[in-house]
Design an enzyme around this catalytic site. Structure first.
Site, PDB file in Angstrom:
ATOM      1  N   GLU A 125      -4.881   4.359   1.129  1.00 28.35           N
ATOM      2  CA  GLU A 125      -5.222   3.073   0.525  1.00 28.35           C
ATOM      3  C   GLU A 125      -6.625   3.045  -0.078  1.00 28.35           C
ATOM      4  OE1 GLU A 125      -4.854  -0.287   3.182  1.00 28.35           O
ATOM      5  OE2 GLU A 125      -5.934  -1.612   1.813  1.00 28.35           O
ATOM      6  N   LYS A 165       1.234  -7.994  14.318  1.00 31.45           N
ATOM      7  CA  LYS A 165      -0.030  -8.324  13.653  1.00 31.45           C
ATOM      8  C   LYS A 165      -0.140  -9.842  13.712  1.00 31.45           C
ATOM      9  CE  LYS A 165      -2.293  -8.226   9.091  1.00 31.45           C
ATOM     10  NZ  LYS A 165      -2.289  -7.661   7.728  1.00 31.45           N
ATOM     11  N   LYS A 190      -7.188   0.533  15.005  1.00 30.29           N
ATOM     12  CA  LYS A 190      -7.537   1.369  13.843  1.00 30.29           C
ATOM     13  C   LYS A 190      -8.704   2.277  14.234  1.00 30.29           C
ATOM     14  CE  LYS A 190      -5.872  -1.622  10.156  1.00 30.29           C
ATOM     15  NZ  LYS A 190      -5.944  -2.033   8.744  1.00 30.29           N
ATOM     16  N   ARG A 199      -1.605  -5.257  17.604  1.00 32.29           N
ATOM     17  CA  ARG A 199      -2.680  -4.681  16.793  1.00 32.29           C
ATOM     18  C   ARG A 199      -4.022  -5.362  17.038  1.00 32.29           C
ATOM     19  NH1 ARG A 199      -1.972  -4.586  11.160  1.00 32.29           N
ATOM     20  NH2 ARG A 199      -2.693  -2.464  10.839  1.00 32.29           N
ATOM     21  N   ARG A 229       0.835  -1.210   0.000  1.00 33.19           N
ATOM     22  CA  ARG A 229       0.000   0.000   0.000  1.00 33.19           C
ATOM     23  C   ARG A 229       0.870   1.261   0.000  1.00 33.19           C
ATOM     24  NH1 ARG A 229      -4.033  -3.236  -1.469  1.00 33.19           N
ATOM     25  NH2 ARG A 229      -4.440  -4.824   0.098  1.00 33.19           N
ATOM     26  N   ASP A 265     -11.702  -0.555   8.256  1.00 38.92           N
ATOM     27  CA  ASP A 265     -10.375  -0.425   7.673  1.00 38.92           C
ATOM     28  C   ASP A 265     -10.203   0.899   6.911  1.00 38.92           C
ATOM     29  OD1 ASP A 265      -7.834  -1.253   7.114  1.00 38.92           O
ATOM     30  OD2 ASP A 265      -8.360  -2.629   5.507  1.00 38.92           O
ATOM     31  N   TRP A 273     -14.694 -11.192   3.328  1.00 37.12           N
ATOM     32  CA  TRP A 273     -13.957 -10.082   3.947  1.00 37.12           C
ATOM     33  C   TRP A 273     -14.804  -9.236   4.894  1.00 37.12           C
ATOM     34  CZ3 TRP A 273      -8.822 -10.015   3.874  1.00 37.12           C
ATOM     35  CH2 TRP A 273      -8.168 -10.741   2.889  1.00 37.12           C
ATOM     36  N   GLU A 299      -5.754 -11.767   8.936  1.00 36.95           N
ATOM     37  CA  GLU A 299      -5.570 -11.895   7.486  1.00 36.95           C
ATOM     38  C   GLU A 299      -4.529 -12.964   7.154  1.00 36.95           C
ATOM     39  OE1 GLU A 299      -4.790  -7.791   6.309  1.00 36.95           O
ATOM     40  OE2 GLU A 299      -6.943  -7.437   6.197  1.00 36.95           O
TER      41      GLU A 299
HETATM   42  C1  GCU Z   1      -5.616  -3.733   5.125  1.00 43.57           C
HETATM   43  C2  GCU Z   1      -4.663  -3.652   3.985  1.00 43.57           C
HETATM   44  C3  GCU Z   1      -3.557  -4.667   4.111  1.00 43.57           C
HETATM   45  C4  GCU Z   1      -2.895  -4.538   5.461  1.00 43.57           C
HETATM   46  C5  GCU Z   1      -3.926  -4.605   6.564  1.00 43.57           C
HETATM   47  C6  GCU Z   1      -3.358  -4.311   7.939  1.00 43.57           C
HETATM   48  O1  GCU Z   1      -6.340  -4.920   5.073  1.00 43.57           O
HETATM   49  O2  GCU Z   1      -5.345  -3.838   2.777  1.00 43.57           O
HETATM   50  O3  GCU Z   1      -2.639  -4.433   3.082  1.00 43.57           O
HETATM   51  O4  GCU Z   1      -1.956  -5.537   5.645  1.00 43.57           O
HETATM   52  O5  GCU Z   1      -4.914  -3.653   6.342  1.00 43.57           O
HETATM   53  O6  GCU Z   1      -3.600  -3.228   8.450  1.00 43.57           O
HETATM   54  O7  GCU Z   1      -2.704  -5.162   8.520  1.00 43.57           O
END
Ligand code: GCU
Length: 848
Positions: free
Chosen positions: A410, A298, A377, A336, A178, A382, A560, A302
């Site tokens: 982003e 993190k 966040k 996070r 990003r 997001d 998602w 994801e």
């Molecule tokens: C969003 C983003 C990812 C990033 C993620 C994060 O999903 O698209 O590229 O890794 O946020 O904040 O960990």
């Protein structure tokens, strides 16, 4: 007559130290010597020494006079500026620390007295070494803005929170996740770069706005950063480069490093060998970076590994790192809160990604060790164009939290669109969460003096600057980085006031420039929200692909969880407790009550919290939701059409190089705002079957779609093709050359009133080639262009004909008469077959 300032490339950003107009300079304090007090004056790595050098450089450039560097033994005159820590002043200058002004009682605080006389010199005092540097930059900022005179009163400042950090999502191969401003300043080819000159400049920019920490690698972390060779030959050099600016570095960790890098059988946080591995690794990190900022993690997010993969709690995972750090210093674990299931099933109406942060973290309040901070966040999903504040900020009390913003755009135009984000952050920071029924502004929660009295709290932002001389890919995007730093220092600051400061420092102190840049950038976020997704529906970008251009359909039908639940009759997420996912109930009682009821939910979050028919009337205007959609998309896009002309008026008042760069991007942005408007409006028009009251959608009076059969359109070597997204082309179809190599010709016989027109051509500029185009009228060339924006713009490009690649180019002031034949010849390149959508023949002043 004024002359155009000399060209600049943007690297100096807001630290240009441009010479002041002579009349202003004459009234500024005439400093000729900067005296640096204390031992630190001789320590090149100390921010105090940096402050001395910066002041000499800055004052001499701004005032155009020679300035010398002195030390405690230098004579003092009314032209001397003395700088040092409060302690150095009290031992050397006899200023008692007990009587010092209050900003000097706080870490990083400074006090500036710019006045001087024959008996006393001007002074900058810092609570500590970093405070001296922040004071130096504050002094230079006022001087450069022409706001410092010999009569200026003393002033001081201290930051509200200790954590004022940046996250860079840099990968060790040199790419940036990003990132839209070029390759990494830090890494290339799997290692830290040899040349860290730009890293030093980055630290300088950070310090100048009060930022004090940076996590240098992607949260999707590569474990090999922790190898001894990498720490010794790379990470250490980065820390050494940034240290003189008071910037400490931290590392993002990969939870699975014990297995993947250490060769252990497991990364289970409670396994003795794993604990031992992190202890040893952390020891090694501290050996090379003794003032380590900490670790960012993190995990279970994801697809990343984490403690849950081993049946452990998130707190057990975080505490593993917390113990390893605590043995060495004040390093913090930033854990996070971005933990969620990205394989959520949409067929279960109770499922809701927005609930995840509270679901995963709230019950663990107090289970995290003292040096853990949960990084949240700002919104529950997001970084969307509009989101409510994350309820997790009201749910942790014993466990500390910090907020995460995103300077990288982003979901907000990826620095190809100018979007000034500080107004959004200001709204977030001044939101009242009403914890326990008491005033609880987000910015107060993020303060050690706030309701939860967290000693280590504050601000992080994903920034992702790169090697581009613009840093972020767009000169105007730097307003976001500037404002972020200033808000992290003083979160009650006003977004417009920060913008005006930035403009004076970055572009010009000329009042007309300041007013024009300010009003333009203040219009950008509302305009972007208007054409990209309003009423809280989220940014309707393509979340399955580039996150750049429009694709409303991509929000739904996947795991998602950025769902809109749009169908033929209604749209929006029902997040109420009564009938929906229950997310609204995660807020403190008073806020939850507001969001529970569509009648009290603010219109701009209506569809975030409620599933309503397209015909639902809005409180604010009485319009139906669908009509508001149409109108807001048209109004947002119309505002963007004004940007190029507003910027054009600044030509000659700012340097040509930066002016032209911005002019080019704003012209592109204006065209792409129409792509957004048309795609989103057509999508909901098709889905709902409800007409636009003003009959604009699918009714473009001046356009000639090239894929629609018509006696006036002749294709020769061009054939129709479906666009990837139907709403991204007129009638869902475009044309492209029939051959991969031979040119095609599209000819249109015009039926117009004789006169002068602006011609707009909508084509597709993809990542898979650089096609060439020529536009002629009756065989006389009007202009030509190449589909090579992938070399000129930094956003993520698409390989397809869709809302990302759809692009408009204008040829203005063309004389036309009826019967004229307008021809476009397209030459394919690579896999880009010179694709075209339509031609628009516009009476001057009309946008269609
Ligand atoms: C969003 C983003 C990812 C990033 C993620 C994060 O999903 O698209 O590229 O890794 O946020 O904040 O960990």
């Amino acid at each position: 007559m004024t002359t155009t300032p000399p060209d600049e490339d943007g690297v100096a950003a807001w630290l240009r130290y441009a010479p002041l107009p002579a009349s202003t300079a004459a009234n500024s304090p005439a400093i000729d010597t900067v005296v640096v007090l204390g031992e630190e004056a001789r320590d090149e790595t100390s921010p105090v020494a940096t402050a001395g050098r910066e002041l000499v450089d800055g004052i001499s450039k701004i005032l155009g006079r020679a300035v010398a560097l002195g030390d405690a033994s230098s004579p003092r005159t009314s032209s001397t500026l003395v700088i040092g820590t409060r302690d150095a002043f009290s031992s050397l200058e006899g200023v008692p620390s007990s009587s010092s002004p209050s900003p000097l009682d706080h870490s990083d605080g400074y006090w500036i007295d710019p006045s001087s006389s024959s008996s006393s010199s001007a002074r900058i005092l810092g609570h500590d070494a970093r405070g001296v540097l922040y004071g130096a930059f504050a002094y230079l900022s006022k001087l450069a803005q022409g706001e410092l005179s010999v009569e200026s009163a003393a002033w001081g400042s201290a930051p509200q929170a200790p954590v004022r950090w940046i996250n860079q999502w840099d990968n060790m191969d040199g790419s940036i996740e990003r990132g839209y401003g070029g390759r990494s300043l830090f890494f290339e080819g799997g290692a830290v770069r040899d040349d860290l000159a730009r890293v030093k400049e980055y630290a300088r920019l950070m310090a100048s706005v009060g930022l004090n920490g940076i996590v240098i690698n992607n949260v999707n972390a590569n474990a090999s950063l922790l190898s001894e060779a990498s720490l010794r030959d790379g990470v250490k050099r980065v820390a050494d480069t940034m240290r003189p600016y008071g910037v400490r570095i931290g590392l993002a960790l990969n939870f699975d490093a014990p297995r993947t890098l250490g060769g252990l059988a497991t990364s289970d946080p409670l396994d003795a060998a794993v604990v031992e591995w992190w202890t040893r690794t952390t020891q090694l990190v501290y050996h090379y970076v003794p003032d380590l900022l900490g670790y960012t993690i993190k995990a279970n997010s994801e697809g990343q590994p984490g403690p849950l993969s081993y049946g452990r709690t998130l707190a057990e995972g975080a505490n593993l790192f917390a113990r390893a750090l605590a043995a060495h210093g004040d390093g913090l674990v930033f854990y996070r809160a971005f933990v969620y299931d990205h394989h959520l099933r949409e067929d279960n109406p109770k499922n809701d990604r927005a609930s995840a942060a509270v679901d995963f973290f709230a019950h663990l309040d107090g289970a995290f060790l003292d040096n853990v901070v949960v990084q949240v966040k700002f919104g529950p999903i997001d970084f969307q164009v509009r989101e409510p504040v994350s309820p997790l900020l009201a749910r942790l009390r014993k466990t500390k939290a910090a907020i995460e913003f995103m300077v990288a755009q982003e979901y907000m135009g990826q620095q190809t669109h100018a979007v000034y984000l500080a107004p959004q952050w200001q709204e977030v920071l001044s939101f009242d969460l009403r914890v326990d029924g008491k005033p609880s502004l987000v910015r107060d929660i993020l303060s050690p003096a706030g309701p939860f009295a967290w000693p280590t709290t504050g601000y992080t932002a994903v920034v992702n600057v790169g090697r581009d001389t613009t840093w972020l890919g767009h000169h105007l995007a730097m307003a976001n980085l500037y404002a972020y730093g200033r808000l992290a220092w003083a979160p009650a600051s006003d977004a417009r006031a920060l913008l005006d400061e930035w403009t004076r420092l970055t572009w010009s102190t000329d009042a007309e420039v300041v007013a024009a840049v300010g009003s333009l950038l203040m219009d950008t976020w509302p305009a972007y929200e208007g054409h990209s997704g309003n009423l809280g529906i989220q940014t309707l970008c393509d979340i399955l692909y580039t996150h750049y251009g429009p694709s409303p359909a991509s929000q739904d039908g996947n795991g998602w969880g950025q769902w809109t639940r749009a169908d033929a009759t209604a749209l929006g997420m029902d997040r109420t407790v009564a009938t929906g996912t229950g997310f609204a109930g995660q807020y403190p009682r008073e806020v939850a009550a507001v969001y529970e009821d569509p009648a009290t939910t603010p219109d701009n979050l209506l569809l975030w919290f409620h599933h309503v028919p397209y015909t639902h009337p809005l409180k604010s205007s009485g319009k139906t939701v669908i009509q508001h959609f149409y109108d807001a998309h048209y109004e947002g896009a119309a505002t963007v059409q004004t940007f190029p002309a507003r910027w054009a008026r600044l030509r000659g008042k700012v340097d040509d190089a930066r002016w032209a760069h911005v002019a080019f991007k704003l012209a592109y942005q204006a065209g792409h705002a129409l792509v957004w408007r048309d795609s989103v409006c057509r999508f909901y028009h098709a889905l709902s079957g409800i007409a636009d009251d003003k009959q604009r959608v699918n009714n473009y009076k001046h356009r000639i779609p090239l894929a629609v059969p018509s006696p006036n359109v002749r294709l020769d070597g061009y054939s129709p093709v479906d666009a990837r997204l139907p709403e991204a082309a007129s009638g869902g179809r475009a044309v492209q050359t029939a051959s991969m190599t031979a040119p095609g010709k599209a000819a249109v016989t015009l039926n117009v009133v004789d006169g002068v027109y602006d011609l707009a051509v909508n084509y597709y500029d993809t990542s898979v080639g650089r096609a060439r185009y020529t536009l002629s009228v009756n065989d006389a060339a009007v202009g030509s262009w190449q589909g090579n924006l992938q070399d000129r713009l930094g956003h993520d490009f698409s390989a397809f004909l869709d809302g990302h690649s759809a692009t408009r180019i204008y040829f203005r002031g063309v004389s036309l008469k009826t019967g004229d034949v307008l021809t476009i010849v397209g030459e394919p390149d690579g896999d880009e077959r010179a694709p075209l959508d339509y031609v628009s023949v516009l009476p001057v002043g009309v946008v269609d």
